[in-house]
Design a protein around this motif. Structure first.
Motif, mmCIF file in Angstrom:
data_model
loop_
_atom_site.group_PDB
_atom_site.id
_atom_site.type_symbol
_atom_site.label_atom_id
_atom_site.label_comp_id
_atom_site.label_asym_id
_atom_site.label_seq_id
_atom_site.Cartn_x
_atom_site.Cartn_y
_atom_site.Cartn_z
ATOM 1 N N HIS A 67 0.820 -1.212 0.000
ATOM 2 C CA HIS A 67 0.000 0.000 0.000
ATOM 3 C C HIS A 67 0.853 1.261 0.000
ATOM 4 O O HIS A 67 0.343 2.359 0.244
ATOM 5 C CB HIS A 67 -0.939 0.004 1.210
ATOM 6 C CG HIS A 67 -2.112 -0.918 1.054
ATOM 7 N ND1 HIS A 67 -2.052 -2.251 1.388
ATOM 8 C CD2 HIS A 67 -3.365 -0.708 0.572
ATOM 9 C CE1 HIS A 67 -3.225 -2.826 1.135
ATOM 10 N NE2 HIS A 67 -4.034 -1.904 0.638
ATOM 11 N N GLY A 68 2.150 1.117 -0.258
ATOM 12 C CA GLY A 68 3.000 2.285 -0.425
ATOM 13 C C GLY A 68 3.806 2.715 0.779
ATOM 14 O O GLY A 68 4.483 3.747 0.728
ATOM 15 N N VAL A 69 3.754 1.947 1.885
ATOM 16 C CA VAL A 69 4.552 2.313 3.057
ATOM 17 C C VAL A 69 6.040 2.175 2.725
ATOM 18 O O VAL A 69 6.462 1.172 2.133
ATOM 19 C CB VAL A 69 4.188 1.430 4.266
ATOM 20 C CG1 VAL A 69 5.154 1.688 5.427
ATOM 21 C CG2 VAL A 69 2.757 1.713 4.709
ATOM 22 N N LYS A 70 6.826 3.174 3.097
ATOM 23 C CA LYS A 70 8.246 3.203 2.793
ATOM 24 C C LYS A 70 9.131 2.994 4.018
ATOM 25 O O LYS A 70 10.293 2.600 3.884
ATOM 26 C CB LYS A 70 8.618 4.551 2.160
ATOM 27 C CG LYS A 70 7.825 4.919 0.913
ATOM 28 C CD LYS A 70 8.106 3.979 -0.231
ATOM 29 C CE LYS A 70 7.386 4.448 -1.491
ATOM 30 N NZ LYS A 70 7.573 3.480 -2.610
ATOM 31 N N ALA A 71 8.604 3.307 5.228
ATOM 32 C CA ALA A 71 9.463 3.303 6.409
ATOM 33 C C ALA A 71 8.733 2.765 7.629
ATOM 34 O O ALA A 71 7.521 2.955 7.777
ATOM 35 C CB ALA A 71 9.965 4.722 6.687
ATOM 36 N N PHE A 72 9.496 2.094 8.494
ATOM 37 C CA PHE A 72 8.949 1.471 9.694
ATOM 38 C C PHE A 72 9.820 1.817 10.899
ATOM 39 O O PHE A 72 11.054 1.836 10.805
ATOM 40 C CB PHE A 72 8.900 -0.055 9.534
ATOM 41 C CG PHE A 72 8.086 -0.524 8.365
ATOM 42 C CD1 PHE A 72 6.735 -0.803 8.501
ATOM 43 C CD2 PHE A 72 8.672 -0.686 7.113
ATOM 44 C CE1 PHE A 72 5.983 -1.233 7.424
ATOM 45 C CE2 PHE A 72 7.930 -1.123 6.017
ATOM 46 C CZ PHE A 72 6.583 -1.394 6.178
#
Length: 337
Positions: A67-72
């Motif tokens: 869904h486009g998440v780039k960073a955690f």
């Protein structure tokens, strides 16, 4: 005032128009157990041995990235380094093209975790809180020996980072509260930051009983802090002494640019909204498709019900993000190089 929020400018405009925008950043509170007993912890009374199973965690990472998440960010609730598979999830994020950081109490920085951070991590921030062994024992309820172990481990990581040429940013955070204050506390903070060789040192006023200071006490402590602050320092200094007035808290509408997931897969409005209450809950990622719960009618209603008085108690980076967005709009500044 500019922050890294401006790189989401197209999404910001969509949010302003009421359109659905998925987050690029997720805060993981996926361990609910902790090996410290900090007096000012928001979750101290709710810790359990529970943590997210590795397979579920990997499933969540893959779904978020789809869904486009780039960073955690692996952070609290509990202590993230107690997840026995943490380095494997970090590697999964890295090989999938994502980025990650770690906020930890520093007590369980195993070789596997450190090596994963040095290979691909963006930042490591250790919540040391106390600046001396006796303060450490009083505040955290653990042996003062652990204080020295964490300091030595951090020094080794800095040396390894520098030798490897890693880009990992390393910081330490100190608490300021009823049992963590005074000129000597601040003086030792700066000495430790210099001794360890960190890139960033944070002094944060605690916002939970029994540690919370009054506004008058915070101003008094700030005077002492500034008196101890060195004229020159090789690291960045961040502090949160000055209380935020309710009137200065923006009506938050940018928070859908990030989200928080706990050890059960529950999704919440914001990582700065403490206690993970029902009124902050959006849904469960393993029970409802993310695209259905995100920016749903219920989600939008809960965004509209955010209470400024609660936000004022925390050092929320979205305060500056909102200011940056407002500033960038003036005269079309965002479009000038």
């Amino acid at each position: 005032m500019l922050t890294n929020i401006v790189h989401r400018w197209a999404d910001i405009q969509k949010l302003a128009d009421g359109e659905k925008v998925f987050p690029h950043f997720v805060d993981f509170h996926t361990s609910n157990q902790c090996n410290h007993k900090c007096l000012g912890c928001a979750y101290g009374s709710s810790h359990t041995p529970e943590m997210m199973p590795e397979a579920k965690h990997a499933e969540a990472v893959i779904m978020f990235m789809a869904h486009g998440v780039k960073a955690f960010d692996f952070a609290g609730g509990g202590e993230p380094t107690l997840l026995p598979y943490l380095s494997s999830i970090m590697d999964l994020i890295a090989i999938s093209g994502g980025h990650f950081g770690l906020i930890t109490n520093g007590s369980n920085l195993t070789d596997d975790i450190v090596n994963a951070l040095l290979r691909s991590g963006t930042y490591l921030r250790v919540s040391l809180e106390a600046s001396s062994p006796w303060m450490f024992t009083k505040y955290k309820g653990v042996s003062p020996i652990e204080f020295g172990r964490i300091i030595d481990r951090l020094r080794d990581i800095v040396k390894q980072r520098d030798a490897d040429g890693s880009k990992l940013q390393i910081g330490i955070k100190f608490g300021v509260g009823k049992s963590l204050r005074g000129f000597l506390h601040y003086q030792m903070m700066f000495n430790l930051a210099n001794h360890i060789g960190v890139d960033r040192m944070t002094a944060k006023c605690l916002s939970h009983a029994p540690e919370e200071l009054s506004a008058e006490e915070r101003y008094a402590e700030y005077t002492l802090f500034m008196g101890a602050r060195p004229i020159s320092h090789p690291y960045r200094i961040v502090d949160s002494f000055i209380p935020v007035r309710n009137d200065d808290v923006p009506k938050c509408w940018l928070n859908p640019l990030h989200t928080t997931m706990d050890h059960k897969g529950n999704i919440y409005l914001c990582c700065y909204y403490y206690y993970r209450e029902e009124r902050h809950l959006i849904g469960n990622i393993f029970e409802t498709p993310f695209e259905e719960m995100w920016m749903s009618r219920d989600h939008r209603r809960k965004i509209g019900a955010i209470e400024r008085a609660e936000c004022a108690k925390v050092d929320c980076k979205f305060f500056n993000h909102h200011k940056a967005v407002d500033s960038a709009k003036i005269g079309g500044q965002i479009h000038f190089l």
